[in-house]
Design a protein around this motif. Sequence first.
Motif, PDB file in Angstrom:
ATOM      1  N   TYR A 120       4.837   1.738 -10.299  1.00  0.00           N
ATOM      2  CA  TYR A 120       4.741   0.709  -9.259  1.00  0.00           C
ATOM      3  C   TYR A 120       5.386  -0.595  -9.730  1.00  0.00           C
ATOM      4  O   TYR A 120       6.217  -1.180  -9.049  1.00  0.00           O
ATOM      5  CB  TYR A 120       3.264   0.506  -8.907  1.00  0.00           C
ATOM      6  CG  TYR A 120       3.014  -0.495  -7.813  1.00  0.00           C
ATOM      7  CD1 TYR A 120       3.240  -0.162  -6.484  1.00  0.00           C
ATOM      8  CD2 TYR A 120       2.514  -1.756  -8.101  1.00  0.00           C
ATOM      9  CE1 TYR A 120       2.982  -1.070  -5.465  1.00  0.00           C
ATOM     10  CE2 TYR A 120       2.262  -2.668  -7.099  1.00  0.00           C
ATOM     11  CZ  TYR A 120       2.497  -2.317  -5.781  1.00  0.00           C
ATOM     12  OH  TYR A 120       2.245  -3.228  -4.790  1.00  0.00           O
ATOM     13  N   ARG A 121       4.996  -1.046 -10.922  1.00  0.00           N
ATOM     14  CA  ARG A 121       5.552  -2.293 -11.463  1.00  0.00           C
ATOM     15  C   ARG A 121       7.061  -2.189 -11.659  1.00  0.00           C
ATOM     16  O   ARG A 121       7.811  -3.101 -11.316  1.00  0.00           O
ATOM     17  CB  ARG A 121       4.872  -2.656 -12.782  1.00  0.00           C
ATOM     18  CG  ARG A 121       3.474  -3.177 -12.624  1.00  0.00           C
ATOM     19  CD  ARG A 121       2.925  -3.720 -13.924  1.00  0.00           C
ATOM     20  NE  ARG A 121       2.947  -2.748 -14.999  1.00  0.00           N
ATOM     21  CZ  ARG A 121       1.893  -2.041 -15.391  1.00  0.00           C
ATOM     22  NH1 ARG A 121       0.745  -2.207 -14.794  1.00  0.00           N
ATOM     23  NH2 ARG A 121       1.986  -1.190 -16.371  1.00  0.00           N
TER      24      ARG A 121
ATOM     25  N   ALA B 259       3.662   5.762  -5.595  1.00  0.00           N
ATOM     26  CA  ALA B 259       3.622   5.761  -7.061  1.00  0.00           C
ATOM     27  C   ALA B 259       2.494   6.661  -7.571  1.00  0.00           C
ATOM     28  O   ALA B 259       2.674   7.402  -8.548  1.00  0.00           O
ATOM     29  CB  ALA B 259       3.452   4.340  -7.594  1.00  0.00           C
ATOM     30  N   LEU B 260       1.354   6.613  -6.907  1.00  0.00           N
ATOM     31  CA  LEU B 260       0.239   7.472  -7.311  1.00  0.00           C
ATOM     32  C   LEU B 260       0.581   8.948  -7.116  1.00  0.00           C
ATOM     33  O   LEU B 260       0.307   9.781  -7.989  1.00  0.00           O
ATOM     34  CB  LEU B 260      -1.021   7.110  -6.518  1.00  0.00           C
ATOM     35  CG  LEU B 260      -1.717   5.826  -6.938  1.00  0.00           C
ATOM     36  CD1 LEU B 260      -2.727   5.399  -5.891  1.00  0.00           C
ATOM     37  CD2 LEU B 260      -2.367   5.982  -8.296  1.00  0.00           C
ATOM     38  N   GLU B 261       1.189   9.273  -5.983  1.00  0.00           N
ATOM     39  CA  GLU B 261       1.566  10.659  -5.730  1.00  0.00           C
ATOM     40  C   GLU B 261       2.593  11.153  -6.753  1.00  0.00           C
ATOM     41  O   GLU B 261       2.490  12.271  -7.268  1.00  0.00           O
ATOM     42  CB  GLU B 261       2.116  10.811  -4.308  1.00  0.00           C
ATOM     43  CG  GLU B 261       1.058  10.681  -3.239  1.00  0.00           C
ATOM     44  CD  GLU B 261       1.632  10.686  -1.834  1.00  0.00           C
ATOM     45  OE1 GLU B 261       2.871  10.813  -1.672  1.00  0.00           O
ATOM     46  OE2 GLU B 261       0.833  10.564  -0.892  1.00  0.00           O
ATOM     47  N   THR B 262       3.571  10.311  -7.054  1.00  0.00           N
ATOM     48  CA  THR B 262       4.606  10.687  -8.026  1.00  0.00           C
ATOM     49  C   THR B 262       4.005  10.877  -9.413  1.00  0.00           C
ATOM     50  O   THR B 262       4.314  11.851 -10.110  1.00  0.00           O
ATOM     51  CB  THR B 262       5.721   9.624  -8.065  1.00  0.00           C
ATOM     52  OG1 THR B 262       6.291   9.518  -6.757  1.00  0.00           O
ATOM     53  CG2 THR B 262       6.794   9.982  -9.066  1.00  0.00           C
TER      54      THR B 262
ATOM     55  N   LEU C 127      -7.498  11.349 -15.371  1.00  0.00           N
ATOM     56  CA  LEU C 127      -7.309  10.458 -14.239  1.00  0.00           C
ATOM     57  C   LEU C 127      -6.804   9.084 -14.678  1.00  0.00           C
ATOM     58  O   LEU C 127      -5.911   8.511 -14.049  1.00  0.00           O
ATOM     59  CB  LEU C 127      -8.616  10.321 -13.458  1.00  0.00           C
ATOM     60  CG  LEU C 127      -8.561   9.578 -12.143  1.00  0.00           C
ATOM     61  CD1 LEU C 127      -7.525  10.176 -11.212  1.00  0.00           C
ATOM     62  CD2 LEU C 127      -9.933   9.589 -11.487  1.00  0.00           C
ATOM     63  N   ASP C 128      -7.330   8.576 -15.780  1.00  0.00           N
ATOM     64  CA  ASP C 128      -6.874   7.273 -16.274  1.00  0.00           C
ATOM     65  C   ASP C 128      -5.403   7.318 -16.682  1.00  0.00           C
ATOM     66  O   ASP C 128      -4.671   6.346 -16.488  1.00  0.00           O
ATOM     67  CB  ASP C 128      -7.735   6.786 -17.441  1.00  0.00           C
ATOM     68  CG  ASP C 128      -9.102   6.308 -16.986  1.00  0.00           C
ATOM     69  OD1 ASP C 128      -9.236   5.933 -15.802  1.00  0.00           O
ATOM     70  OD2 ASP C 128     -10.035   6.309 -17.809  1.00  0.00           O
ATOM     71  N   ASP C 129      -4.951   8.444 -17.236  1.00  0.00           N
ATOM     72  CA  ASP C 129      -3.538   8.591 -17.600  1.00  0.00           C
ATOM     73  C   ASP C 129      -2.656   8.538 -16.360  1.00  0.00           C
ATOM     74  O   ASP C 129      -1.612   7.876 -16.354  1.00  0.00           O
ATOM     75  CB  ASP C 129      -3.299   9.913 -18.345  1.00  0.00           C
ATOM     76  CG  ASP C 129      -4.022   9.981 -19.673  1.00  0.00           C
ATOM     77  OD1 ASP C 129      -4.156   8.915 -20.323  1.00  0.00           O
ATOM     78  OD2 ASP C 129      -4.440  11.081 -20.058  1.00  0.00           O
ATOM     79  N   VAL C 130      -3.078   9.231 -15.307  1.00  0.00           N
ATOM     80  CA  VAL C 130      -2.308   9.236 -14.062  1.00  0.00           C
ATOM     81  C   VAL C 130      -2.276   7.832 -13.465  1.00  0.00           C
ATOM     82  O   VAL C 130      -1.226   7.363 -13.018  1.00  0.00           O
ATOM     83  CB  VAL C 130      -2.895  10.259 -13.058  1.00  0.00           C
ATOM     84  CG1 VAL C 130      -2.210  10.139 -11.702  1.00  0.00           C
ATOM     85  CG2 VAL C 130      -2.769  11.676 -13.608  1.00  0.00           C
ATOM     86  N   ARG C 131      -3.403   7.153 -13.459  1.00  0.00           N
ATOM     87  CA  ARG C 131      -3.453   5.787 -12.923  1.00  0.00           C
ATOM     88  C   ARG C 131      -2.534   4.855 -13.704  1.00  0.00           C
ATOM     89  O   ARG C 131      -1.831   4.030 -13.130  1.00  0.00           O
ATOM     90  CB  ARG C 131      -4.878   5.268 -12.960  1.00  0.00           C
ATOM     91  CG  ARG C 131      -5.771   5.892 -11.945  1.00  0.00           C
ATOM     92  CD  ARG C 131      -7.151   5.303 -12.032  1.00  0.00           C
ATOM     93  NE  ARG C 131      -8.037   5.939 -11.098  1.00  0.00           N
ATOM     94  CZ  ARG C 131      -9.296   6.218 -11.342  1.00  0.00           C
ATOM     95  NH1 ARG C 131      -9.829   5.913 -12.517  1.00  0.00           N
ATOM     96  NH2 ARG C 131     -10.037   6.796 -10.433  1.00  0.00           N
ATOM     97  N   ARG C 132      -2.558   4.968 -15.002  1.00  0.00           N
ATOM     98  CA  ARG C 132      -1.719   4.120 -15.854  1.00  0.00           C
ATOM     99  C   ARG C 132      -0.241   4.372 -15.573  1.00  0.00           C
ATOM    100  O   ARG C 132       0.551   3.453 -15.430  1.00  0.00           O
ATOM    101  CB  ARG C 132      -2.061   4.387 -17.323  1.00  0.00           C
ATOM    102  CG  ARG C 132      -1.837   3.241 -18.251  1.00  0.00           C
ATOM    103  CD  ARG C 132      -2.380   3.455 -19.659  1.00  0.00           C
ATOM    104  NE  ARG C 132      -3.009   4.728 -19.985  1.00  0.00           N
ATOM    105  CZ  ARG C 132      -4.330   4.965 -19.930  1.00  0.00           C
ATOM    106  NH1 ARG C 132      -5.149   4.021 -19.561  1.00  0.00           N
ATOM    107  NH2 ARG C 132      -4.822   6.142 -20.264  1.00  0.00           N
ATOM    108  N   ASP C 133       0.123   5.653 -15.444  1.00  0.00           N
ATOM    109  CA  ASP C 133       1.512   5.998 -15.134  1.00  0.00           C
ATOM    110  C   ASP C 133       1.904   5.492 -13.745  1.00  0.00           C
ATOM    111  O   ASP C 133       3.015   5.001 -13.540  1.00  0.00           O
ATOM    112  CB  ASP C 133       1.732   7.507 -15.221  1.00  0.00           C
ATOM    113  CG  ASP C 133       1.685   8.021 -16.655  1.00  0.00           C
ATOM    114  OD1 ASP C 133       1.786   7.196 -17.590  1.00  0.00           O
ATOM    115  OD2 ASP C 133       1.547   9.250 -16.837  1.00  0.00           O
TER     116      ASP C 133
ATOM    117  N   ALA D 278       0.812  -1.215   0.000  1.00  0.00           N
ATOM    118  CA  ALA D 278       0.000   0.000   0.000  1.00  0.00           C
ATOM    119  C   ALA D 278       0.848   1.270   0.000  1.00  0.00           C
ATOM    120  O   ALA D 278       0.562   2.208  -0.750  1.00  0.00           O
ATOM    121  CB  ALA D 278      -0.956  -0.007   1.183  1.00  0.00           C
ATOM    122  N   ALA D 279       1.890   1.311   0.823  1.00  0.00           N
ATOM    123  CA  ALA D 279       2.704   2.533   0.904  1.00  0.00           C
ATOM    124  C   ALA D 279       3.434   2.796  -0.417  1.00  0.00           C
ATOM    125  O   ALA D 279       3.546   3.951  -0.853  1.00  0.00           O
ATOM    126  CB  ALA D 279       3.699   2.431   2.048  1.00  0.00           C
TER     127      ALA D 279
END
Length: 133
Positions: free
Chosen positions: A119-120, A94-97, A108-114, A88-89
Amino acid sequence: MNPKGDLIARLQALGLGTPTFDATADGPPHDRLFRVTVSAGGRALGQGEGRSKRDAERAAAEVALQTLDTDRDGGGVARSGGRWPIYAAVLEGALETALELAPEDAGLDDVRRDAARLYRDLLAELGHGPEEA
């Protein structure tokens, strides 16, 4: 255990965005039965029932997690050949970055994908790649 939160984290890690929970209610007010279908990436992942909407969402999320765990060809869902562990952390970072690096006009979908890619990549560099089923 938080199946709904776990499902949200897993789908974001896979780059599939936030799931949608569609609920219906049947029966009189004193004896309602809620049915919920959870979907992501254009695909229904699970259904659940409960005496409250919250219980039905939890049940649907549990089924969706099982679907993601067992659906290796994925129909476009499980893309990596295994499931990525959820930290989770690290996912939050990764989401914040991804949000900080995103152009102002990014959706929003672009940010999630990035964020999922970050993360991966980070987990792969640390040797925490997908777990084999």
